[in-house]
Design a protein around this motif. Sequence first.
Motif, PDB file in Angstrom:
ATOM      1  N   ASP A  96     -72.120 -18.579  20.403  1.00 41.61           N
ATOM      2  CA  ASP A  96     -72.137 -17.134  20.644  1.00 41.61           C
ATOM      3  C   ASP A  96     -73.246 -16.751  21.612  1.00 41.61           C
ATOM      4  OD1 ASP A  96     -70.051 -16.948  18.858  1.00 41.61           O
ATOM      5  OD2 ASP A  96     -71.303 -16.295  17.175  1.00 41.61           O
ATOM      6  N   LEU A  97     -74.416 -17.372  21.442  1.00 42.95           N
ATOM      7  CA  LEU A  97     -75.540 -17.054  22.319  1.00 42.95           C
ATOM      8  C   LEU A  97     -75.282 -17.531  23.744  1.00 42.95           C
ATOM      9  CD1 LEU A  97     -78.308 -15.837  22.620  1.00 42.95           C
ATOM     10  CD2 LEU A  97     -79.315 -17.953  21.747  1.00 42.95           C
ATOM     11  N   GLN A  99     -72.430 -17.690  25.136  1.00 48.68           N
ATOM     12  CA  GLN A  99     -71.487 -16.742  25.716  1.00 48.68           C
ATOM     13  C   GLN A  99     -72.208 -15.485  26.190  1.00 48.68           C
ATOM     14  OE1 GLN A  99     -68.369 -17.237  26.448  1.00 48.68           O
ATOM     15  NE2 GLN A  99     -68.065 -15.153  27.254  1.00 48.68           N
ATOM     16  N   THR A 100     -73.194 -15.030  25.413  1.00 53.45           N
ATOM     17  CA  THR A 100     -74.001 -13.881  25.827  1.00 53.45           C
ATOM     18  C   THR A 100     -74.719 -14.171  27.132  1.00 53.45           C
ATOM     19  OG1 THR A 100     -74.344 -13.165  23.531  1.00 53.45           O
ATOM     20  CG2 THR A 100     -75.915 -12.360  25.171  1.00 53.45           C
ATOM     21  N   TYR A 101     -75.294 -15.358  27.248  1.00 55.02           N
ATOM     22  CA  TYR A 101     -75.975 -15.745  28.477  1.00 55.02           C
ATOM     23  C   TYR A 101     -74.996 -15.793  29.653  1.00 55.02           C
ATOM     24  CZ  TYR A 101     -80.004 -17.294  25.662  1.00 55.02           C
ATOM     25  OH  TYR A 101     -81.093 -17.352  24.832  1.00 55.02           O
ATOM     26  N   GLU A 103     -72.183 -14.227  30.077  1.00 53.52           N
ATOM     27  CA  GLU A 103     -71.788 -12.880  30.478  1.00 53.52           C
ATOM     28  C   GLU A 103     -72.908 -12.184  31.245  1.00 53.52           C
ATOM     29  OE1 GLU A 103     -70.613 -10.896  26.933  1.00 53.52           O
ATOM     30  OE2 GLU A 103     -68.792 -12.119  26.658  1.00 53.52           O
ATOM     31  N   PHE A 135     -83.632  -6.957  22.470  1.00 52.14           N
ATOM     32  CA  PHE A 135     -83.170  -8.342  22.353  1.00 52.14           C
ATOM     33  C   PHE A 135     -84.216  -9.211  21.655  1.00 52.14           C
ATOM     34  CE2 PHE A 135     -82.394 -12.595  24.278  1.00 52.14           C
ATOM     35  CZ  PHE A 135     -81.080 -12.769  23.876  1.00 52.14           C
ATOM     36  N   PHE A 213     -77.226 -10.159  19.034  1.00 56.85           N
ATOM     37  CA  PHE A 213     -77.579 -10.251  20.429  1.00 56.85           C
ATOM     38  C   PHE A 213     -76.839  -9.195  21.237  1.00 56.85           C
ATOM     39  CE2 PHE A 213     -78.438 -14.337  18.616  1.00 56.85           C
ATOM     40  CZ  PHE A 213     -79.723 -14.547  19.071  1.00 56.85           C
ATOM     41  N   LYS A 215     -75.013  -7.587  24.400  1.00 55.37           N
ATOM     42  CA  LYS A 215     -74.245  -7.909  25.592  1.00 55.37           C
ATOM     43  C   LYS A 215     -74.640  -6.929  26.684  1.00 55.37           C
ATOM     44  CE  LYS A 215     -70.267 -10.030  23.384  1.00 55.37           C
ATOM     45  NZ  LYS A 215     -68.793 -10.019  23.261  1.00 55.37           N
ATOM     46  N   ARG A 216     -74.754  -7.427  27.885  1.00 56.87           N
ATOM     47  CA  ARG A 216     -75.183  -6.585  28.990  1.00 56.87           C
ATOM     48  C   ARG A 216     -74.112  -5.564  29.336  1.00 56.87           C
ATOM     49  NH1 ARG A 216     -77.572 -10.278  33.631  1.00 56.87           N
ATOM     50  NH2 ARG A 216     -78.442  -8.309  34.267  1.00 56.87           N
TER      51      ARG A 216
END
Length: 225
Positions: A96-97, A99-101, A103, A135, A213, A215-216
């Motif tokens: 998951d983290l 994927q956040t990075y 994105e 964050f 976390f 998401k941007r």
Amino acid sequence: MKHSLPLRALSRLLQYPDDELIQNLPAVSDALLAMPKMSKKVHDGLDEFLRYLKTSDLLDLQEDYVECFDRGRATSLHLFEHVHGDSRERGQAMVDLLQTYKEGGLELSANELPDHLSVILEFASTLPQDQAKQFIGEMAHILNAVYSTLVARNNRYAWLIAAAIEFSGEKFKIVELKVQEESMDDEWAEPPAFGGCTTRGQSKPGEEQPLHFIKRTKESKGVQP
């Protein structure tokens, strides 16, 4: 963004010390001490830490770093270890983290784990300041536990953790440490012959606490890491 370079400097100082760090220490020091709204207490602590780097032999710095961060979970910079231990939940949290990075436009090298504090700070440096603070603030309870352990060991690295917590808008503080941790070598020691199986070193370290976390947003997509 005024916070970007200071967070990147903090991220670099939380990595294994090497020749490159020592050669660039003046620039890293200047960037770190420009952290927005830094208290005098943290400023003085960081200044003391930087003097320690400047006046110590590199081999001693490397030995101290390994002793500090690589010999037990209580001071691990892989933050999901404090929440999930070695359970399957940590693997999913890592996915998951990542994927956040992704994105957010941050790609990690093959040897980097996404839950290492230096990587987390590097990513936060690419976010607008309010998002970066939130964050990091999501992890303040873990960081305060690491900070408390380092203070108990009279370790200068505690000031780097304090700086990260303070930047988030949370207060760095001493928290109760429930268990006196064994060294990593002891945790993974082989059981005596015919002594039965053991799961030491594999159980979850304490009660789980969820991390969330950010998401941007579309507005922040254009910020370059």
